[in-house]
Design a protein around this motif. Structure first.
Motif, PDB file in Angstrom:
ATOM      1  N   TYR A 568      16.877   2.799  -6.767  1.00  0.00           N
ATOM      2  CA  TYR A 568      16.197   1.957  -7.747  1.00  0.00           C
ATOM      3  C   TYR A 568      16.583   0.502  -7.504  1.00  0.00           C
ATOM      4  CZ  TYR A 568      15.331   6.286 -10.330  1.00  0.00           C
ATOM      5  OH  TYR A 568      14.926   7.546 -10.701  1.00  0.00           O
ATOM      6  N   ASP A 569      15.595  -0.363  -7.413  1.00  0.00           N
ATOM      7  CA  ASP A 569      15.844  -1.799  -7.341  1.00  0.00           C
ATOM      8  C   ASP A 569      14.613  -2.534  -7.856  1.00  0.00           C
ATOM      9  OD1 ASP A 569      14.076  -1.403  -5.318  1.00  0.00           O
ATOM     10  OD2 ASP A 569      15.305  -2.253  -3.719  1.00  0.00           O
ATOM     11  N   ASN A 570      14.722  -3.840  -7.961  1.00  0.00           N
ATOM     12  CA  ASN A 570      13.609  -4.644  -8.444  1.00  0.00           C
ATOM     13  C   ASN A 570      12.511  -4.707  -7.386  1.00  0.00           C
ATOM     14  OD1 ASN A 570      14.752  -5.539 -11.036  1.00  0.00           O
ATOM     15  ND2 ASN A 570      16.234  -6.613  -9.745  1.00  0.00           N
ATOM     16  N   LEU A 571      11.301  -4.903  -7.851  1.00  0.00           N
ATOM     17  CA  LEU A 571      10.141  -4.913  -6.967  1.00  0.00           C
ATOM     18  C   LEU A 571       9.986  -6.300  -6.331  1.00  0.00           C
ATOM     19  CD1 LEU A 571       7.619  -3.423  -5.905  1.00  0.00           C
ATOM     20  CD2 LEU A 571       6.407  -4.230  -7.925  1.00  0.00           C
ATOM     21  N   ARG A 572      10.037  -6.322  -5.017  1.00  0.00           N
ATOM     22  CA  ARG A 572       9.813  -7.574  -4.284  1.00  0.00           C
ATOM     23  C   ARG A 572       8.345  -7.610  -3.857  1.00  0.00           C
ATOM     24  NH1 ARG A 572      14.825  -6.045  -4.100  1.00  0.00           N
ATOM     25  NH2 ARG A 572      16.500  -7.568  -4.045  1.00  0.00           N
ATOM     26  N   GLY A 573       7.525  -7.900  -4.822  1.00  0.00           N
ATOM     27  CA  GLY A 573       6.097  -7.888  -4.616  1.00  0.00           C
ATOM     28  C   GLY A 573       5.421  -7.742  -5.964  1.00  0.00           C
ATOM     29  N   GLN A 605       1.787  -0.051  -5.473  1.00  0.00           N
ATOM     30  CA  GLN A 605       2.607  -1.248  -5.467  1.00  0.00           C
ATOM     31  C   GLN A 605       2.612  -1.841  -4.065  1.00  0.00           C
ATOM     32  OE1 GLN A 605       6.086   1.038  -6.715  1.00  0.00           O
ATOM     33  NE2 GLN A 605       7.204   0.243  -4.941  1.00  0.00           N
ATOM     34  N   LYS A 606       2.772  -3.144  -4.002  1.00  0.00           N
ATOM     35  CA  LYS A 606       2.914  -3.829  -2.725  1.00  0.00           C
ATOM     36  C   LYS A 606       4.290  -4.479  -2.683  1.00  0.00           C
ATOM     37  CE  LYS A 606      -1.818  -4.630  -1.233  1.00  0.00           C
ATOM     38  NZ  LYS A 606      -2.777  -5.623  -0.681  1.00  0.00           N
ATOM     39  N   GLU A 607       5.089  -4.053  -1.716  1.00  0.00           N
ATOM     40  CA  GLU A 607       6.478  -4.498  -1.634  1.00  0.00           C
ATOM     41  C   GLU A 607       6.796  -4.947  -0.218  1.00  0.00           C
ATOM     42  OE1 GLU A 607      10.811  -3.091  -3.356  1.00  0.00           O
ATOM     43  OE2 GLU A 607       9.222  -1.618  -3.085  1.00  0.00           O
ATOM     44  N   GLU A 608       7.692  -5.921  -0.135  1.00  0.00           N
ATOM     45  CA  GLU A 608       8.089  -6.435   1.169  1.00  0.00           C
ATOM     46  C   GLU A 608       8.824  -5.360   1.970  1.00  0.00           C
ATOM     47  OE1 GLU A 608      10.429  -9.921   0.801  1.00  0.00           O
ATOM     48  OE2 GLU A 608       8.850 -11.126  -0.126  1.00  0.00           O
ATOM     49  N   ASN A 609       8.432  -5.204   3.226  1.00  0.00           N
ATOM     50  CA  ASN A 609       9.161  -4.295   4.115  1.00  0.00           C
ATOM     51  C   ASN A 609      10.198  -5.076   4.915  1.00  0.00           C
ATOM     52  OD1 ASN A 609       7.665  -5.662   6.042  1.00  0.00           O
ATOM     53  ND2 ASN A 609       6.170  -3.995   6.320  1.00  0.00           N
ATOM     54  N   GLU A 610      10.756  -4.442   5.956  1.00  0.00           N
ATOM     55  CA  GLU A 610      11.821  -5.073   6.724  1.00  0.00           C
ATOM     56  C   GLU A 610      11.370  -6.360   7.406  1.00  0.00           C
ATOM     57  OE1 GLU A 610      10.777  -2.034   6.960  1.00  0.00           O
ATOM     58  OE2 GLU A 610      12.436  -0.739   6.304  1.00  0.00           O
ATOM     59  N   THR A 611      10.077  -6.461   7.689  1.00  0.00           N
ATOM     60  CA  THR A 611       9.561  -7.653   8.371  1.00  0.00           C
ATOM     61  C   THR A 611       9.139  -8.752   7.409  1.00  0.00           C
ATOM     62  OG1 THR A 611       7.288  -6.805   8.413  1.00  0.00           O
ATOM     63  CG2 THR A 611       8.747  -6.165  10.237  1.00  0.00           C
ATOM     64  N   GLY A 612       9.265  -8.489   6.087  1.00  0.00           N
ATOM     65  CA  GLY A 612       8.877  -9.476   5.095  1.00  0.00           C
ATOM     66  C   GLY A 612       7.409  -9.444   4.724  1.00  0.00           C
TER      67      GLY A 612
END
Length: 745
Positions: A568-573, A605-612
């Protein structure tokens, strides 16, 4: 003497031969109603009124008859009329029926208004509706509303939550008599044990309602309205038994004590059959023993002021697991079982202050205790929630109605998880959360066609400061057959992870909280259109709604990154829930009624992956397509048949790496049928079959033979671990039921 007999016979024959005429006009809502069906069953007469609502029946023999007036969209009316003269006139005023949206609702605006007049769309489930498919709890019953999905979250203990428009249970606020009595810890079990026989109706509001009810109403509201003791039957009972061994008993009654009327009810549910039809050595359905006692009082006061007090107590013992599990194995790592003891107490009250103005005070308290073991993982929790609210319902002139109020909710929560640990993790520190709030709402009738509603709520959270929740709704009704409603609002919610997400407790995966979780914020919009199409042979009602919710932050468990963890973490997106739903009601002049619904929703949801870069992730357990159907046909001699069902398209499921099971569920439909016989003295006998096509999911539990993961390194090339979260439908197959209902008024 013989002449006298002949004379009497002759007079009788003349009297019998005399005939009269019956005529009149049928109107409703201030206008004549064309094509109304007028029938005299004793004489096998059936005619239709003309385009002006006028009717005429000639050559009716003198006598007394029952005349029936019926038309789609209006309540059928029966009148006893005596024909003893050449011409008799009978004019009739018909009332609009429930099909014409004439019910009174309170959830959308916190005020009693006709459903047709509400600027906020409200859907209603009445006991008449959910009795068409008898259920053991309201958790199952609300699934009869299109777009409302009771979702089971665990194949072992069968806990679940309510999804509205694809959003998980924590976004749905569950009320009892308008008060937030079910929240946080009790969300999973809140609708179990409410006696069905004591429910007057269930009101469902989809979409933003935070300005009135607080931040937990981000996705919608389910408001359970209990019966008014003054209008309840003297005795009511409903009991049924299934071929799987499920026994449900609902008994209620009312009595009077001085100037008070009391309603009391008991609900008992027992299921004690160990059934394993899929052969995985786990129970297909959780064994349960539950009792609920409910008592409500109405007090008579001067000037018809309102005062009521109610209480409910629930005790439940449920377990699921390996077929040879017993309570001696509770908490051990020898034989796997999930055992949950629940004790719950609720008190609710409403009091109208003794002023000339309409000022009301609502209060509630609930205590929830959960003693549970998920395998060898304990979860022990206590929650106390006190709620107090006062509001002023003030008409201003002829066109404005102002609602002004203040509320205070105080929550004390304690458990054995990190959620209530001190900062250094060495001590227990129960969470105490005061949440004061103010709200205001103005309902403005611009004219007969336009209505505007504006609302604003301010809450203060001690950790996150002030929370602003505005809302606006608009209703346009150019005529009685067309209505457009639009609404917009914002939402704010603090996540209570362990109380809301059952997956965090199963013990099958390690819970990782990657960072301090921020509040969730959302923006919601709904657009609703209702079209009524009355014709001579049928009545159609179309109800279509488009919805859109945008989350700037949303806390969703990550099941994909590691098969042994939930992260669980905050959504970066951002996250989006959007879609459209359509309901169609069709009532025919012959005794057939059909209700059907279809929903399309896209929840992701749309979230940043390893490449940003933003990556789209489809939400778990949110099918893009779903629907429901209800068909009722009334047969002669008070027999009827009901066919009900829900269908779902593919939904994304939590899978393990290299999982042999598909990531998406198949299309499936759960169909039920019921036959009912009604008797004149309040008795009903019913029987039927649930899940008549015998649909059950395949492979719901991976590695059921190693639930404690003791042998994952033995003959396990894919590295699978025990996981019971692959769930999209109940494991109960086809089953027959028989039951009885009784109401004495």
């Amino acid at each position: 003497m013989r002449k006298i007999y002949y004379l009497l016979f002759f007079i009788s024959a003349i009297a019998f031969a005399q005939k009269g005429k019956l005529s009149g006009q049928v109107s409703g809502s201030g206008a004549p109603i064309p094509a109304v069906t007028v029938s005299v069953p004793e004489l096998s007469i059936l005619i239709a009124a003309d385009e002006n609502g006028n009717y005429q029946i000639n050559n009716i023999p003198y006598g007394t008859y029952k005349v029936t007036f019926s038309f789609i969209g209006f309540e059928t009316q029966k009148k006893k009329v005596t024909i003893n003269k050449p011409a008799t006139v009978l004019n009739i005023q018909l009332k609009e029926s429930n099909t014409a949206l004439d019910e009174v609702v309170i959830t959308g605006t916190m005020r009693e208004v006709r459903r047709a007049d509400s600027p906020v769309p409200v859907e209603i489930i009445t006991p008449k509706l959910f009795k068409k498919n008898p259920t053991t709890s309201l958790f199952e019953a609300v699934g009869m509303v299109n777009g409302v999905q009771p979702q089971l979250n665990c194949n072992v203990c069968n806990t679940g939550d309510i999804h509205i428009n694809g959003m998980e249970g924590p976004y749905t606020l569950i009320l009892i008599d308008g008060m937030p009595i079910v929240s946080a810890l009790s969300t999973v079990y809140g609708l179990n044990g409410i006696p069905n026989s004591l429910v007057e109706r269930i009101e469902v509001v989809k979409g933003p309602a935070s300005s009135l009810y607080g931040s937990e109403a981000m996705g919608g509201i389910i408001n359970v309205i209990t019966k008014n003791p003054d209008r309840a039957p003297v005795i009511s009972a409903d009991s049924f038994l299934t071929s799987w061994g499920e026994l449900s008993v609902d008994v209620g009654g009312k009595f009077t004590a001085g100037k008070a009327t009391s309603l009391i009810g008991v609900n008992y549910f027992n299921y004690n059959s160990r059934i394993d039809n899929n052969g995985d050595n786990f129970t297909d359905m959780t064994l349960q023993n539950r009792v609920s006692i409910f008592n409500k009082w109405n007090f008579e006061r001067k000037n018809n002021r309102v005062a009521s007090l109610g209480a409910r107590y629930v005790y439940e013992d449920r377990w699921g697991g390996e077929m040879n599990w017993g309570k001696q194995w509770r908490g051990s790592d020898s034989i796997y079982g999930e055992s949950i003891y629940t004790k719950r107490l609720e008190v609710i009250g409403l009091y109208q202050l003794p002023f000339s103005e309409s000022i009301f005070t609502q209060f509630s308290y609930n205590y929830h205790n959960q003693n549970s073991w998920y395998g060898n993982t304990p979860y022990m929790a206590d929650q106390h929630v006190g709620f107090l609210q006062t509001y002023w319902d003030k008409p201003i002139g002829d066109n404005h109605t102002l609602l002004l109020g203040a509320s205070m909710r105080y929550t004390v929560y304690d458990d054995n998880t990190p959620a209530t640990a001190s900062a250094d993790g060495t001590d227990n520190k129960p969470n105490e959360t005061p949440l004061p709030g103010l709200f205001i709402q103005d309902e403005w009738k611009l004219n007969e066609k336009h209505k505007l509603l504006g609302g604003y709520r301010f809450d203060y959270d001690k950790n996150h400061g002030g929370v602003h929740s505005p809302r606006v709704a608009y209703k346009f009704a150019p005529n009685t057959n067309n209505t457009i409603r639009a609404s917009f609002g914002t939402g704010f919610r603090v996540v209570n992870l362990f109380t809301e997400d059952h997956a965090a407790l199963t013990g099958a995966r390690e819970v990782i909280i990657a960072e301090e979780l921020d509040p969730e914020r959302s923006y919601n919009a709904n657009l609703n259109y209702v079209l009524k199409v009355p014709t001579d042979s049928f009545f159609l009602n179309f109800d279509i709604t488009g919805f859109y919710t945008y989350f700037t932050n949303k806390i969703v468990g990550d099941f994909d990154s590691d098969p042994n963890k939930i992260i669980y973490d905050n959504l970066r997106g951002h996250a989006i829930s959007q879609g459209v739903s359509l309901n169609v009601d069709a009532t025919f002049t012959f005794p057939l009624k059909i209700m059907a619904g279809i929903s399309y929703m896209d929840v992701f949801q749309k979230e940043e992956n390893e490449t940003g870069r933003l990556e789209r992730i489809q939400q778990l357990h949110a099918p893009k397509w779903s629907g429901n159907f209800i068909g009722t046909y009334k047969l002669p001699n008070n027999y009827s048949v009901d066919v009900t069902g829900n269908w779902y398209g593919p939904m994304r499921l939590p899978i393990l790496p290299n999982d042999y099971r598909p990531e998406y569920s198949p299309w499936f439909c759960i169909t039920n049928i019921q036959f009912t016989k009604k008797f004149d003295y309040g008795l009903e006998i019913y029987t039927g079959m649930k899940n008549i096509f015998d649909f059950v999911p395949k492979d719901p539990i991976i590695r059921p033979f190693d639930p404690f993961d003791k042998y994952t390194d033995v003959n396990n090339p894919n590295g699978y671990t025990f996981d019971p979260s692959y769930n999209y439908a109940s494991l109960q197959g086809r089953r027959v039921f028989i039951g009885m209902r009784y109401n004495l008024f």
